[in-house]
Design an enzyme around this catalytic site. Structure first.
Site, mmCIF file in Angstrom:
data_model
loop_
_atom_site.group_PDB
_atom_site.id
_atom_site.type_symbol
_atom_site.label_atom_id
_atom_site.label_comp_id
_atom_site.label_asym_id
_atom_site.label_seq_id
_atom_site.Cartn_x
_atom_site.Cartn_y
_atom_site.Cartn_z
ATOM 1 N N GLU A 165 62.454 52.540 17.607
ATOM 2 C CA GLU A 165 63.425 51.467 17.868
ATOM 3 C C GLU A 165 63.476 51.099 19.342
ATOM 4 O O GLU A 165 63.275 49.943 19.715
ATOM 5 C CB GLU A 165 64.822 51.898 17.399
ATOM 6 C CG GLU A 165 65.901 50.856 17.682
ATOM 7 C CD GLU A 165 67.190 51.095 16.899
ATOM 8 O OE1 GLU A 165 67.136 51.581 15.760
ATOM 9 O OE2 GLU A 165 68.258 50.782 17.444
ATOM 10 N N ASP A 208 67.091 58.356 18.875
ATOM 11 C CA ASP A 208 68.561 58.436 18.859
ATOM 12 C C ASP A 208 69.055 58.644 20.290
ATOM 13 O O ASP A 208 69.920 57.935 20.790
ATOM 14 C CB ASP A 208 69.006 59.594 17.966
ATOM 15 C CG ASP A 208 68.552 59.400 16.532
ATOM 16 O OD1 ASP A 208 67.692 60.164 16.067
ATOM 17 O OD2 ASP A 208 69.025 58.440 15.886
HETATM 18 O O1 TRH Z 1 60.815 58.532 19.335
HETATM 19 P P1 TRH Z 1 61.018 57.448 18.356
HETATM 20 O O2 TRH Z 1 60.114 57.404 17.193
HETATM 21 O O3 TRH Z 1 62.525 57.512 17.831
HETATM 22 C C1 TRH Z 1 62.869 57.297 16.468
HETATM 23 C C2 TRH Z 1 63.366 55.867 16.327
HETATM 24 O O4 TRH Z 1 64.362 55.591 17.274
HETATM 25 C C3 TRH Z 1 63.952 55.663 14.933
HETATM 26 O O5 TRH Z 1 64.555 54.378 14.853
HETATM 27 C C4 TRH Z 1 64.976 56.728 14.642
HETATM 28 O O6 TRH Z 1 65.437 56.573 13.327
HETATM 29 C C5 TRH Z 1 64.343 58.081 14.817
HETATM 30 O O7 TRH Z 1 63.886 58.213 16.171
HETATM 31 C C6 TRH Z 1 65.338 59.163 14.501
HETATM 32 O O8 TRH Z 1 60.875 56.043 19.096
HETATM 33 P P2 TRH Z 1 61.822 55.247 20.081
HETATM 34 O O9 TRH Z 1 62.970 54.671 19.336
HETATM 35 O O10 TRH Z 1 60.965 54.300 20.824
HETATM 36 O O11 TRH Z 1 62.393 56.323 21.085
HETATM 37 C C7 TRH Z 1 61.559 56.926 22.043
HETATM 38 C C8 TRH Z 1 62.330 57.042 23.350
HETATM 39 O O12 TRH Z 1 61.628 57.907 24.252
HETATM 40 C C9 TRH Z 1 62.450 55.704 24.057
HETATM 41 O O13 TRH Z 1 63.726 55.598 24.663
HETATM 42 C C10 TRH Z 1 61.375 55.778 25.117
HETATM 43 C C11 TRH Z 1 61.436 57.228 25.493
HETATM 44 N N1 TRH Z 1 60.217 57.768 26.135
HETATM 45 C C12 TRH Z 1 60.307 58.116 27.455
HETATM 46 O O14 TRH Z 1 61.357 57.954 28.076
HETATM 47 N N2 TRH Z 1 59.214 58.645 28.057
HETATM 48 C C13 TRH Z 1 58.036 58.849 27.405
HETATM 49 O O15 TRH Z 1 57.061 59.357 28.005
HETATM 50 C C14 TRH Z 1 57.965 58.475 26.017
HETATM 51 C C15 TRH Z 1 56.691 58.666 25.265
HETATM 52 C C16 TRH Z 1 59.078 57.931 25.402
#
Ligand code: TRH
Length: 378
Positions: A276, A15
Site C-alpha cells: 500500500e 501497517d
Molecule cells: O511491506 P508491504 O507489503 O506492506 C503490506 C501492505 O501495506 C498491505 O497493504 C498490508 O495489508 C500488509 O502490509 C499487512 O508494502 P508497503 O505497504 O509498501 O509497506 C512497506 C513500507 O516499508 C513502506 O512504508 C516503505 C518502507 N520501506 C522502507 O522504508 N525502506 C525500505 O528499504 C523498504 C524496502 C521499504
C-alpha cells in the site's frame, strides 16, 4: 491536539509504514502524536532518527502502556486497520468523553481503513460506526477510507513533496549511497515472490538496453537470489551485493530509511512496488510503475487491482503486465514472457502515471481531510 494512533503489525511493513508516515505528517503540522505499536522493530531501519513530535509506545509492554495511560487523554483516537486498541485504553478514552463539554464535542475515534480504488470506498468513507460492546459501548467511531477520488479520504502526501521531488539529483543520490551506476536504465524491485520474476530477469538479461536492477532488502532480495540459484538464467554471476548477466546488472540494497525509500523510487526509470504505502509513493514519484498487490483470500485482491487499473485508465499492455506480475496470467509456465519493457511502453505508462498524479495533486491530502473530520468540519 493530542493524537493516539494504534498500529498492529500484521506482516510485512505496510501497517507500520502507513502509520509512521501519518504520524510524521501530523507532527509536521504541530500536532502531538503518540503511536502505540505492538512490534516497532522495523523502525530501527525505517526511521532510525525517529520524528520530532512523535512518541513511540511499545503496546506489548504493560509498564509502558500503564505509564502512557496515566498521561494526557488523547483528543483523537485513530485505530489503524481495525486493530482493536487495548480495552484499558478504550476505557480511558471513554472516560475522557464523559468530561467532554457536550456530545457534539466528543473526541473523535477514527477507524483508518486500507486503501482501495473500489467503489465501496466512496460509499463508506465518513460513515459513523456505533460501538455496542466493550469499554467503548455507547461511543461512535467514524470510518476513514483513503482513496483516489474527492469523495474519499485522499492519500498521504507531504506538503513539500513535489518541491523535494523536483529538486532530486539522481546521480548525486546514487553516489551518496555507493550504488554502482554507469548511466544505464535503473529499475527498482520491491516485491513478494511474483511468479513472473524469472521471466522479468530473463527479459532484462536478454534486452538490448542495459539495465541495473536495484533490489530492496528482505523478500525481494531473497526472491531474486532464489531465481538466480535455480540456474534459470544462463551465465549469471552472483555475489553478495551484486550479480549480473548479459544486459542485466543486479545491486542488492540494504534497508533504506522511509524518506530515503522515496529517493530510490525517484531515481529509477521503472518501479516495481507492492502493498500500500510504496504503491502510493510510486504514484507520487511519477515514473512508470508495476504494483504487486498484497494477496488476499478468495482473490479479493484481483478485484482491488482491477479497480485501480480502471481508475488509472491503464493501457492494455499495462493491464497485461499487472495480470502477469500478480500471477493472474499464464505465468506458471516456465517459458511465459512478459510484455516488452521497451522505451515506447514505458513512455506510455509514464504518461498515464503522471496524468493520474495530476488528478491526485488537486485533491486535499489525507491528513488535511483527517484533521478537518476530527475538527468536526466534515
Ligand atoms: O511491506 P508491504 O507489503 O506492506 C503490506 C501492505 O501495506 C498491505 O497493504 C498490508 O495489508 C500488509 O502490509 C499487512 O508494502 P508497503 O505497504 O509498501 O509497506 C512497506 C513500507 O516499508 C513502506 O512504508 C516503505 C518502507 N520501506 C522502507 O522504508 N525502506 C525500505 O528499504 C523498504 C524496502 C521499504
Amino acid at each position: 491536539m493530542q493524537w493516539d494512533i494504534f498500529c498492529k503489525v500484521i506482516d510485512n511493513h505496510g501497517d507500520l509504514g502507513v502509520c509512521w508516515r501519518l504520524c510524521c505528517q501530523l507532527a509536521m503540522r504541530g500536532e502531538r502524536v503518540r503511536v502505540w505499536i505492538d512490534d516497532g522493530s522495523a523502525l530501527q531501519w525505517m526511521a532510525p532518527e525517529g520524528c520530532a513530535g512523535v512518541t513511540v509506545i511499545d503496546w506489548s509492554d504493560p509498564a509502558a502502556v500503564k505509564a502512557a495511560a496515566a498521561g494526557a487523554h488523547p483528543d483523537v483516537l485513530i485505530e489503524a486497520f481495525g486493530c482493536d486498541p487495548a480495552p484499558e485504553l478504550i476505557e480511558r478514552f471513554a472516560s475522557a468523553q464523559e468530561t467532554s463539554a457536550s456530545p457534539h464535542e466528543s473526541r473523535p475515534w477514527i477507524n483508518l481503513e486500507y486503501l482501495s480504488a473500489e467503489p465501496y470506498v466512496e460509499r463508506l468513507h465518513g460513515l459513523p460506526s456505533p460501538v455496542f460492546r466493550g469499554p467503548g459501548a455507547g461511543l461512535t467511531k467514524r470510518f476513514f477510507y483513503p482513496g483516489f477520488t474527492p469523495r474519499t479520504g485522499g492519500l498521504l502526501r507531504e506538503s513539500d513533496l513535489m518541491v523535494e521531488r523536483a529538486r532530486f539529483d539522481r546521480a548525486a543520490w546514487l553516489a551518496e549511497r555507493s550504488i554502482e551506476w554507469h548511466g544505464e536504465r535503473l529499475i527498482s524491485l520491491f516485491c513478494y515472490e511474483p511468479p513472473a520474476l524469472t521471466a522479468l530477469l530473463n527479459e532484462l538479461a536478454g534486452a538490448t538496453e542495459p539495465t541495473r536492477l536495484l533490489v530492496t532488502a528482505g523478500r525481494a532480495t531473497l526472491a531474486v537470489q532464489a531465481c538466480l540459484a535455480t540456474g534459470a538464467l544462463s551465465g549469471i554471476a552472483s555475489g553478495e551485493t551484486s550479480a549480473g548477466t548479459g544486459a542485466l546488472s543486479v545491486s542488492y540494497l540494504p534497508h533504506l530509511a522511509q524518506h530515503d525509500f522515496d529517493h530510490l523510487l525517484w531515481a529509477c526509470h521503472l518501479n516495481f512496488v507492492r502493498g500500500e504505502d510504496s504503491f502510493v509513493r510510486a504514484l507520487w514519484a511519477g515514473a512508470p510503475m508495476v504494483w504487486q498487490i498484497y494477496p488476499q483470500d478468495d482473490d479479493a485482491h484481483r478485484v482491488k487491482l482491477d479497480a485501480w487499473l480502471d481508475w488509472l485508465d491503464a493501457a492494455p499492455s499495462m493491464r497485461a503486465l499487472h495480470r502477469m506480475w500478480n500471477g493472474f496470467g499464464a505465468m506458471d509456465c516456465a517459458d511465459a514472457t512478459l510484455p516488452e519493457l521497451g522505451a515506447g511502453a514505458l513512455a506510455e505508462w509514464q504518461a498515464t502515471i503522471i496524468a493520474a498524479r495530476q488528478r491526485l495533486l488537486v485533491q486535499d491530502d489525507l491528513v488535511t481531510q483527517l484533521m478537518r473530520m476530527c475538527a468536526g468540519k466534515s
